[in-house]
Every structure is written in C-alpha cells, then in structure tokens.
Motif scaffolding. Structure first.
Motif, mmCIF file in Angstrom:
data_model
loop_
_atom_site.group_PDB
_atom_site.id
_atom_site.type_symbol
_atom_site.label_atom_id
_atom_site.label_comp_id
_atom_site.label_asym_id
_atom_site.label_seq_id
_atom_site.Cartn_x
_atom_site.Cartn_y
_atom_site.Cartn_z
ATOM 1 N N ILE A 148 4.142 0.470 36.631
ATOM 2 C CA ILE A 148 3.054 0.259 35.682
ATOM 3 C C ILE A 148 2.345 1.598 35.514
ATOM 4 O O ILE A 148 1.526 1.981 36.329
ATOM 5 N N MET A 149 2.720 2.305 34.469
ATOM 6 C CA MET A 149 2.145 3.628 34.290
ATOM 7 C C MET A 149 2.381 4.115 32.881
ATOM 8 O O MET A 149 3.234 3.595 32.170
ATOM 9 N N GLY A 150 1.628 5.103 32.489
ATOM 10 C CA GLY A 150 1.887 5.796 31.243
ATOM 11 C C GLY A 150 1.423 5.088 29.995
ATOM 12 O O GLY A 150 0.798 4.042 30.024
ATOM 13 N N ASN A 151 1.751 5.723 28.883
ATOM 14 C CA ASN A 151 1.449 5.199 27.564
ATOM 15 C C ASN A 151 2.429 5.836 26.590
ATOM 16 O O ASN A 151 3.340 6.539 27.001
ATOM 17 N N ASN A 152 2.255 5.600 25.335
ATOM 18 C CA ASN A 152 3.191 6.147 24.356
ATOM 19 C C ASN A 152 2.696 7.433 23.716
ATOM 20 O O ASN A 152 3.191 7.844 22.680
ATOM 21 N N ASP A 153 1.748 8.112 24.341
ATOM 22 C CA ASP A 153 1.226 9.375 23.805
ATOM 23 C C ASP A 153 2.062 10.530 24.356
ATOM 24 O O ASP A 153 1.758 11.081 25.407
ATOM 25 N N ARG B 110 7.485 12.510 28.362
ATOM 26 C CA ARG B 110 6.453 13.343 28.984
ATOM 27 C C ARG B 110 6.045 12.709 30.307
ATOM 28 O O ARG B 110 5.520 11.609 30.342
ATOM 29 N N ALA B 111 6.270 13.423 31.386
ATOM 30 C CA ALA B 111 5.998 12.873 32.711
ATOM 31 C C ALA B 111 4.779 13.476 33.380
ATOM 32 O O ALA B 111 4.355 12.999 34.417
ATOM 33 N N VAL B 112 4.228 14.522 32.804
ATOM 34 C CA VAL B 112 3.131 15.230 33.463
ATOM 35 C C VAL B 112 1.873 15.126 32.606
ATOM 36 O O VAL B 112 1.844 15.605 31.482
ATOM 37 N N GLY C 231 20.904 7.250 28.116
ATOM 38 C CA GLY C 231 21.971 8.047 27.536
ATOM 39 C C GLY C 231 21.805 9.549 27.533
ATOM 40 O O GLY C 231 22.632 10.253 26.934
ATOM 41 N N ALA C 232 20.795 10.082 28.190
ATOM 42 C CA ALA C 232 20.642 11.540 28.214
ATOM 43 C C ALA C 232 21.798 12.183 28.969
ATOM 44 O O ALA C 232 22.190 11.717 30.038
ATOM 45 N N GLU C 233 22.338 13.227 28.390
ATOM 46 C CA GLU C 233 23.421 13.968 29.036
ATOM 47 C C GLU C 233 22.928 15.295 29.609
ATOM 48 O O GLU C 233 23.511 15.820 30.544
ATOM 49 N N ILE C 234 21.902 15.847 29.010
ATOM 50 C CA ILE C 234 21.289 17.089 29.486
ATOM 51 C C ILE C 234 19.791 16.845 29.559
ATOM 52 O O ILE C 234 19.206 16.269 28.651
ATOM 53 N N ILE C 235 19.175 17.276 30.647
ATOM 54 C CA ILE C 235 17.732 17.116 30.811
ATOM 55 C C ILE C 235 17.121 18.498 31.017
ATOM 56 O O ILE C 235 17.520 19.223 31.921
ATOM 57 N N ASN C 236 16.174 18.861 30.153
ATOM 58 C CA ASN C 236 15.451 20.115 30.304
ATOM 59 C C ASN C 236 14.069 19.781 30.867
ATOM 60 O O ASN C 236 13.352 18.965 30.320
ATOM 61 N N MET C 237 13.729 20.416 31.968
ATOM 62 C CA MET C 237 12.436 20.157 32.588
ATOM 63 C C MET C 237 11.826 21.491 32.999
ATOM 64 O O MET C 237 12.504 22.343 33.546
#
Length: 125
Positions: free
Chosen positions: A37-42, A83-85, A106-112
């Motif tokens: 239970i976290m986050g929002n759609n912003d 957006r995780a941060v 379905g992500a094949e490449i993740i840029n972080m």
C-alpha cells in the motif's frame, strides 16, 4: 529566485530532514516487502525540480529524424515510466518493488539512477 527558494526548501525539509517520514502519508511499512500500500499515480512530480527521469527518457526515446534538433538513441523504443523515489531518499523496498513491477509488466531493460543528499553511512548511523 523563487525556484531556488523552493529547491532549498525541499532540500531542508525533505532530503536533509531525518525526521521526515514520507511513508507515514501512505501508511506503508518500509520494512515489510509484502505491504504494497504505497504511492500514487504522480510520475511527474514538480518538473522544475524533479526532471531527471524525464530528461533520461527523452535522451532514450525521442523520435529520430524529426527535424526538431535531437534524436533519441533507440529506434522503436517503448518506455515504462515508474518513479520509486519521492522527495526524500529511496528505500530498498521501494526499489525492489519497482523492479518487480517493471519485470512483471514486460520490461527488458531497466535504467535506474540514484543520488543521495544524505547518507546515514556518512553520518555513522
């Protein structure tokens, strides 16, 4: 000057404030990986301050040969924006959950990219 003041306010009240707990707003337990239970759609945030992800996405996915002065580095790319941060620091749980979400969808490449204004390691905590 107003943007600079706003940026400094965020640094002081969120990024460097050890007492600020953004998880309190959502009721999330940052130590419980099963508690989702976290986050929002912003995903945008304040574009005057939080624009790094948008810039990176633009470098990767801008249409090529569009006579607008820039070409993205990938043809036919699909971007999944996550957006995780928030304003403060990233938590391991948030990062783990956003990676899981991306892979499950379905992500094949993740840029972080991460950058810490305050590290408890540096403070000896």
């Amino acid at each position: 000057m107003k943007e600079f003041e706003k940026y400094n306010d965020i640094i002081e009240n969120y990024k460097l404030n050890q007492n600020y707990n953004d998880q309190k707003i959502s009721g999330d337990d940052k130590k419980d990986i099963e508690d989702k239970i976290m986050g929002n759609n912003d995903i945008k945030g304040d574009v005057n301050i939080e624009n790094h992800g948008t810039i990176v996405a633009g470098l990767i996915g801008t249409s090529r040969d569009n006579d607008k002065g820039m070409n993205g580095i990938a043809d036919n790319v699909k971007l999944m924006i996550s957006r995780a941060v928030p304003h403060d620091d990233e938590y391991d749980k948030n990062i783990a959950l956003v990676i899981r979400y991306a892979v499950d969808n379905g992500a094949e490449i993740i840029n972080m990219s991460f950058g810490k204004f305050l590290s408890t390691t540096r403070l000896g905590i």
